[in-house]
Scaffold this motif. Structure first.
Motif, PDB file in Angstrom:
ATOM      1  N   UNK A  89       0.830  -1.211   0.000  1.00 18.17           N
ATOM      2  CA  UNK A  89       0.000   0.000   0.000  1.00 18.17           C
ATOM      3  C   UNK A  89       0.862   1.258   0.000  1.00 18.17           C
ATOM      4  N   UNK A  90       2.029   1.192   0.645  1.00 19.52           N
ATOM      5  CA  UNK A  90       2.902   2.365   0.691  1.00 19.52           C
ATOM      6  C   UNK A  90       3.640   2.570  -0.623  1.00 19.52           C
ATOM      7  N   UNK A  91       3.790   1.510  -1.399  1.00 19.09           N
ATOM      8  CA  UNK A  91       4.561   1.580  -2.638  1.00 19.09           C
ATOM      9  C   UNK A  91       3.711   1.728  -3.894  1.00 19.09           C
ATOM     10  N   UNK A  92       2.450   1.329  -3.819  1.00 18.34           N
ATOM     11  CA  UNK A  92       1.584   1.364  -4.994  1.00 18.34           C
ATOM     12  C   UNK A  92       0.341   2.202  -4.683  1.00 18.34           C
ATOM     13  N   UNK A  93       0.304   3.447  -5.170  1.00 20.88           N
ATOM     14  CA  UNK A  93      -0.818   4.336  -4.850  1.00 20.88           C
ATOM     15  C   UNK A  93      -2.156   3.849  -5.411  1.00 20.88           C
TER      16      UNK A  93
ATOM     17  N   UNK B  35      -8.413  -6.386  -4.677  1.00 19.31           N
ATOM     18  CA  UNK B  35      -7.864  -7.750  -4.697  1.00 19.31           C
ATOM     19  C   UNK B  35      -7.270  -8.055  -6.069  1.00 19.31           C
ATOM     20  N   UNK B  36      -7.946  -7.626  -7.131  1.00 14.76           N
ATOM     21  CA  UNK B  36      -7.418  -7.849  -8.485  1.00 14.76           C
ATOM     22  C   UNK B  36      -6.095  -7.108  -8.684  1.00 14.76           C
ATOM     23  N   UNK B  37      -6.017  -5.888  -8.184  1.00 15.26           N
ATOM     24  CA  UNK B  37      -4.778  -5.119  -8.285  1.00 15.26           C
ATOM     25  C   UNK B  37      -3.661  -5.818  -7.506  1.00 15.26           C
ATOM     26  N   UNK B  38      -4.003  -6.310  -6.323  1.00 11.87           N
ATOM     27  CA  UNK B  38      -3.000  -7.030  -5.519  1.00 11.87           C
ATOM     28  C   UNK B  38      -2.505  -8.280  -6.238  1.00 11.87           C
ATOM     29  N   UNK B  39      -3.409  -8.992  -6.903  1.00 16.83           N
ATOM     30  CA  UNK B  39      -3.000 -10.183  -7.667  1.00 16.83           C
ATOM     31  C   UNK B  39      -2.035  -9.780  -8.786  1.00 16.83           C
ATOM     32  N   UNK B  40      -2.311  -8.656  -9.418  1.00 18.86           N
ATOM     33  CA  UNK B  40      -1.442  -8.154 -10.486  1.00 18.86           C
ATOM     34  C   UNK B  40      -0.067  -7.801  -9.925  1.00 18.86           C
ATOM     35  N   UNK B  41      -0.048  -7.112  -8.795  1.00 16.48           N
ATOM     36  CA  UNK B  41       1.221  -6.721  -8.172  1.00 16.48           C
ATOM     37  C   UNK B  41       2.006  -7.963  -7.762  1.00 16.48           C
TER      38      UNK B  41
ATOM     39  N   UNK C  67      11.510  -5.892  -9.554  1.00 12.88           N
ATOM     40  CA  UNK C  67      11.700  -5.185  -8.287  1.00 12.88           C
ATOM     41  C   UNK C  67      10.475  -4.305  -8.053  1.00 12.88           C
ATOM     42  N   UNK C  68      10.376  -3.715  -6.872  1.00 18.25           N
ATOM     43  CA  UNK C  68       9.275  -2.776  -6.590  1.00 18.25           C
ATOM     44  C   UNK C  68       9.304  -1.654  -7.624  1.00 18.25           C
ATOM     45  N   UNK C  69      10.488  -1.096  -7.851  1.00 16.66           N
ATOM     46  CA  UNK C  69      10.610  -0.004  -8.827  1.00 16.66           C
ATOM     47  C   UNK C  69      10.217  -0.478 -10.225  1.00 16.66           C
ATOM     48  N   UNK C  70      10.605  -1.685 -10.583  1.00 15.70           N
ATOM     49  CA  UNK C  70      10.248  -2.239 -11.887  1.00 15.70           C
ATOM     50  C   UNK C  70       8.756  -2.437 -12.027  1.00 15.70           C
ATOM     51  N   UNK C  71       8.111  -2.918 -10.965  1.00 16.42           N
ATOM     52  CA  UNK C  71       6.662  -3.111 -10.989  1.00 16.42           C
ATOM     53  C   UNK C  71       5.946  -1.768 -11.080  1.00 16.42           C
TER      54      UNK C  71
END
Length: 126
Positions: free
Chosen positions: A31-35, A54-60, A70-74
């Motif tokens: 949540x802190x990394x993906x607005x 939930x769909x966004x979380x599955x994608x992440x 990486x987080x930055x790559x995602x």
């Protein structure tokens, strides 16, 4: 413990963490990394995830664990492709209406801060 809920039902952080096979602390960190992640928060800060969350979380999770970004790559992948393109038609169109407005306000604030920074730098340079 898996609870049989409607696909449209909101889920707690524990339910989502169990479904995805990650810890609750991982979801809070994402949540802190993906607005794009904005679960509803209720009394005492309890999080409730919409089906779109939930769909966004599955994608992440797919970007981080399967594609091994990486987080930055995602973050870059989501910015360049757009979350709707990565998640697909499962996302409701109106889910992103608020995000668009927030990004516009954020862009304006960033532009104003750059102007202030430049003005301060000019003052220091004199």
């Amino acid at each position: 413990m898996v609870v049989n809920k409607s696909k449209a039902a909101f889920r707690t952080i524990a339910e989502v963490a169990e479904e995805l096979g990650v810890g609750t602390h991982v979801l809070r960190f994402w949540e802190t990394k993906f607005p794009q992640l904005k679960p509803m928060k209720r009394n005492g800060g309890r999080r409730y995830y919409r089906p779109d969350d939930v769909e966004i979380l599955k994608c992440i999770k797919n970007l981080l664990y399967v594609k091994r970004l990486t987080i930055a790559g995602a973050q870059k992948e989501i910015r360049s492709s757009g979350i709707k393109a990565l998640v697909g038609e499962a996302i409701q169109d109106d889910f992103f209406a608020e995000e668009t407005n927030e990004h516009t306000l954020l862009d304006q604030a960033v532009a104003e801060l750059h102007e202030i920074r430049d003005a301060l730098q000019e003052t220091l340079d004199k």
